[in-house]
Design a protein around this motif. Structure first.
Motif, PDB file in Angstrom:
ATOM      1  N   GLU A 141       9.956  -6.806  -6.263  1.00  0.00           N
ATOM      2  CA  GLU A 141       9.261  -5.526  -6.264  1.00  0.00           C
ATOM      3  C   GLU A 141       7.942  -5.628  -5.519  1.00  0.00           C
ATOM      4  OE1 GLU A 141       7.344  -2.718  -9.669  1.00  0.00           O
ATOM      5  OE2 GLU A 141       9.337  -3.566  -9.973  1.00  0.00           O
ATOM      6  N   THR A 142       7.604  -4.551  -4.822  1.00  0.00           N
ATOM      7  CA  THR A 142       6.311  -4.419  -4.166  1.00  0.00           C
ATOM      8  C   THR A 142       5.479  -3.426  -4.943  1.00  0.00           C
ATOM      9  OG1 THR A 142       7.242  -4.827  -1.981  1.00  0.00           O
ATOM     10  CG2 THR A 142       5.112  -3.755  -2.066  1.00  0.00           C
ATOM     11  N   VAL A 143       4.239  -3.765  -5.264  1.00  0.00           N
ATOM     12  CA  VAL A 143       3.335  -2.821  -5.893  1.00  0.00           C
ATOM     13  C   VAL A 143       2.577  -2.129  -4.772  1.00  0.00           C
ATOM     14  CG1 VAL A 143       1.551  -2.515  -7.604  1.00  0.00           C
ATOM     15  CG2 VAL A 143       3.154  -4.410  -7.820  1.00  0.00           C
ATOM     16  N   ALA A 144       2.733  -0.825  -4.674  1.00  0.00           N
ATOM     17  CA  ALA A 144       2.205  -0.086  -3.522  1.00  0.00           C
ATOM     18  C   ALA A 144       1.384   1.104  -3.977  1.00  0.00           C
ATOM     19  CB  ALA A 144       3.349   0.375  -2.626  1.00  0.00           C
ATOM     20  N   PRO A 145       0.164   0.877  -4.468  1.00  0.00           N
ATOM     21  CA  PRO A 145      -0.642   1.978  -4.973  1.00  0.00           C
ATOM     22  C   PRO A 145      -1.274   2.811  -3.883  1.00  0.00           C
ATOM     23  CG  PRO A 145      -1.833  -0.070  -5.141  1.00  0.00           C
ATOM     24  CD  PRO A 145      -0.485  -0.412  -4.629  1.00  0.00           C
ATOM     25  N   PHE A 146      -1.816   3.933  -4.274  1.00  0.00           N
ATOM     26  CA  PHE A 146      -2.582   4.798  -3.370  1.00  0.00           C
ATOM     27  C   PHE A 146      -4.063   4.602  -3.669  1.00  0.00           C
ATOM     28  CE2 PHE A 146       1.581   6.678  -2.932  1.00  0.00           C
ATOM     29  CZ  PHE A 146       1.610   7.097  -1.611  1.00  0.00           C
ATOM     30  N   SER A 173      -1.900  -2.363  -4.128  1.00  0.00           N
ATOM     31  CA  SER A 173      -2.512  -2.106  -2.849  1.00  0.00           C
ATOM     32  C   SER A 173      -3.606  -3.091  -2.706  1.00  0.00           C
ATOM     33  CB  SER A 173      -3.007  -0.697  -2.851  1.00  0.00           C
ATOM     34  OG  SER A 173      -3.583  -0.377  -1.623  1.00  0.00           O
ATOM     35  N   SER A 174      -4.008  -3.283  -1.580  1.00  0.00           N
ATOM     36  CA  SER A 174      -4.885  -4.406  -1.400  1.00  0.00           C
ATOM     37  C   SER A 174      -6.338  -4.065  -1.563  1.00  0.00           C
ATOM     38  CB  SER A 174      -4.671  -5.011  -0.021  1.00  0.00           C
ATOM     39  OG  SER A 174      -4.772  -4.042   0.972  1.00  0.00           O
ATOM     40  N   ALA A 175      -7.064  -5.005  -2.156  1.00  0.00           N
ATOM     41  CA  ALA A 175      -8.516  -4.875  -2.243  1.00  0.00           C
ATOM     42  C   ALA A 175      -9.124  -5.490  -1.003  1.00  0.00           C
ATOM     43  CB  ALA A 175      -9.023  -5.594  -3.474  1.00  0.00           C
ATOM     44  N   VAL A 176     -10.032  -4.797  -0.390  1.00  0.00           N
ATOM     45  CA  VAL A 176     -10.576  -5.254   0.884  1.00  0.00           C
ATOM     46  C   VAL A 176     -12.086  -5.247   0.843  1.00  0.00           C
ATOM     47  CG1 VAL A 176     -10.661  -4.819   3.364  1.00  0.00           C
ATOM     48  CG2 VAL A 176      -8.589  -4.331   2.105  1.00  0.00           C
ATOM     49  N   GLU A 177     -12.693  -6.312   1.355  1.00  0.00           N
ATOM     50  CA  GLU A 177     -14.133  -6.291   1.554  1.00  0.00           C
ATOM     51  C   GLU A 177     -14.397  -6.222   3.036  1.00  0.00           C
ATOM     52  OE1 GLU A 177     -18.097  -9.003   0.882  1.00  0.00           O
ATOM     53  OE2 GLU A 177     -16.346  -9.322  -0.358  1.00  0.00           O
ATOM     54  N   SER A 195       0.841  -1.195   0.000  1.00  0.00           N
ATOM     55  CA  SER A 195       0.000   0.000   0.000  1.00  0.00           C
ATOM     56  C   SER A 195       0.872   1.239   0.000  1.00  0.00           C
ATOM     57  CB  SER A 195      -0.912   0.026   1.223  1.00  0.00           C
ATOM     58  OG  SER A 195      -1.620   1.241   1.306  1.00  0.00           O
ATOM     59  N   GLY A 196       0.383   2.284  -0.676  1.00  0.00           N
ATOM     60  CA  GLY A 196       1.135   3.532  -0.707  1.00  0.00           C
ATOM     61  C   GLY A 196       1.308   4.154   0.661  1.00  0.00           C
ATOM     62  N   ILE A 197       0.356   3.910   1.591  1.00  0.00           N
ATOM     63  CA  ILE A 197       0.471   4.554   2.905  1.00  0.00           C
ATOM     64  C   ILE A 197       1.588   3.935   3.743  1.00  0.00           C
ATOM     65  CG2 ILE A 197      -1.980   5.118   2.894  1.00  0.00           C
ATOM     66  CD1 ILE A 197      -2.354   3.090   5.144  1.00  0.00           C
TER      67      ILE A 197
END
Length: 350
Positions: free
Chosen positions: A259-264, A230-234, A188-190
């Motif tokens: 590599e880590t994918v870390a979106p916002f 970033s993770s999708a959460v339900e 995650s970007g945070i």
């Protein structure tokens, strides 16, 4: 003596110019992934027959499953909601013609991995997407304010940390034996900085990044690509708390860095499906963009706009990020979004 000083400062200046020139070149490369990190059409399918995606019933996980099926792979989709998974499986099968295997699993629970290993043992798995994740609370709050804190700690660690490690433990041996494979670990970007009000969540995502980087260094000579996304959460709601896991052409392929994918911002249930724009991407657009960076290095934000957001967050003085008015504003913003969502749902049900 004067000539030596001149030589020293000239050399120092030259080194600084070269250093920042290289950094500028690296940034430029990230702006044009298709040019710098081209992928042959058969890249993913050449890794193996099957892809495994956790947290695949919606959001980012669902789109990774679709994208990999469109690349010619059969997919195993995993989360805790069978009805939703069955619907996604039918959509993927009808759209792409690929095989889809459904595994119903609640990753917040203990002792679920022996059955997973049994279900996956005979599959030639070329891609693993560790996407499943959960927030301790929908509305950001201080650590001690989380409801059922002991249970929340266990669930977050099981879902965000233990699941990723156990899935790698299950699937990595087959990749090592074949000398190829791709593992995408969603961060995650945070996690770019210590993030108040999301302390437990951000810390769990830092684990994702460090584990991925270490794993890539250990296995970089085998041809396996281990990347962070970033993770999708339900969310299951209980007084504003999020309790459950979710339901990131012949060309020679060379090993890549971990590599880590870390979106916002990605428009998913986690952020109440915010309207998409240049900063908040749809899950499909994010996944399409992030897959272009699979060979880009040990960490990526998955898109150009999120890369600049990450740079900005790391550049801002922490005193600004940690200021009470900023944190209070964040809480109020998320709470307001949740209230609007509940109002719309009530109107729809009326």
């Amino acid at each position: 003596m004067k000539s030596l000083l001149e030589l020293f400062f000239t050399s120092l200046g030259g080194a600084v110019v070269v250093y920042y020139g290289v950094k500028l070149l690296l940034v430029t490369r990230m702006l044009y992934p298709k040019m710098w990190f081209p992928l042959p059409k058969s890249f993913f399918s050449s890794m193996g027959e099957w892809a495994v995606v956790t947290g695949a019933s919606e959001g980012i996980g669902r789109e990774y499953a679709f994208a990999l099926a469109e690349q010619g792979m059969n997919v195993v989709i995993m989360s805790r909601t069978k009805v939703t998974l069955d619907h996604v499986a039918k959509e993927i099968g009808n759209t792409t013609g690929r095989k889809v295997k459904v595994l119903v699993t609640d990753f917040t629970m203990d002792n679920v991995f022996s059955d997973i290993e049994e279900q996956l043992k005979d599959l030639n798995i070329g891609v693993l997407v560790n996407n499943v994740g959960m927030l301790p609370s929908i509305v950001p709050c201080r650590f001690l304010e989380n409801a059922d804190l002991d249970q929340t700690i266990t669930r977050v660690i099981n879902c965000n940390v233990k699941t990723m490690v156990k899935m790698c433990k299950t699937i990595l041996p087959g990749m090592e034996n074949r000398g190829r494979g791709v593992i995408l670990n969603v961060s995650s970007g945070i996690a770019s900085i210590p993030f108040p009000l999301y302390s437990l969540y951000a810390a769990s995502k830092i684990f994702v990044e460090r584990f991925s980087q270490g794993l890539q260094a250990e296995y970089k000579e085998t041809g396996i690509i281990i990347q962070q996304s970033s993770s999708a959460v339900e969310h299951t709601h209980n007084n504003g708390q999020a309790r459950m896991c979710s339901d990131t052409n012949g060309e020679e392929i060379t090993p890549s860095d971990c590599e880590t994918v870390a979106p916002f911002g990605v428009s998913t249930r986690m952020n109440s499906y915010q309207a998409t724009n240049v900063v908040t991407l749809s899950p499909r657009d994010f996944v399409k963009s992030s897959l272009q960076y699979v060979r880009a290095g040990d960490r990526t934000y998955g898109s150009i706009c999120h890369m600049f957001l990450g740079w900005l967050l790391q550049t801002l003085p922490l005193k600004i990020v940690y200021a009470d008015y900023v944190l209070n504003g964040l809480q109020e913003f998320v709470a307001r979004k949740q209230a609007q969502k509940r109002a719309i749902s009530a109107l729809s049900a009326a």
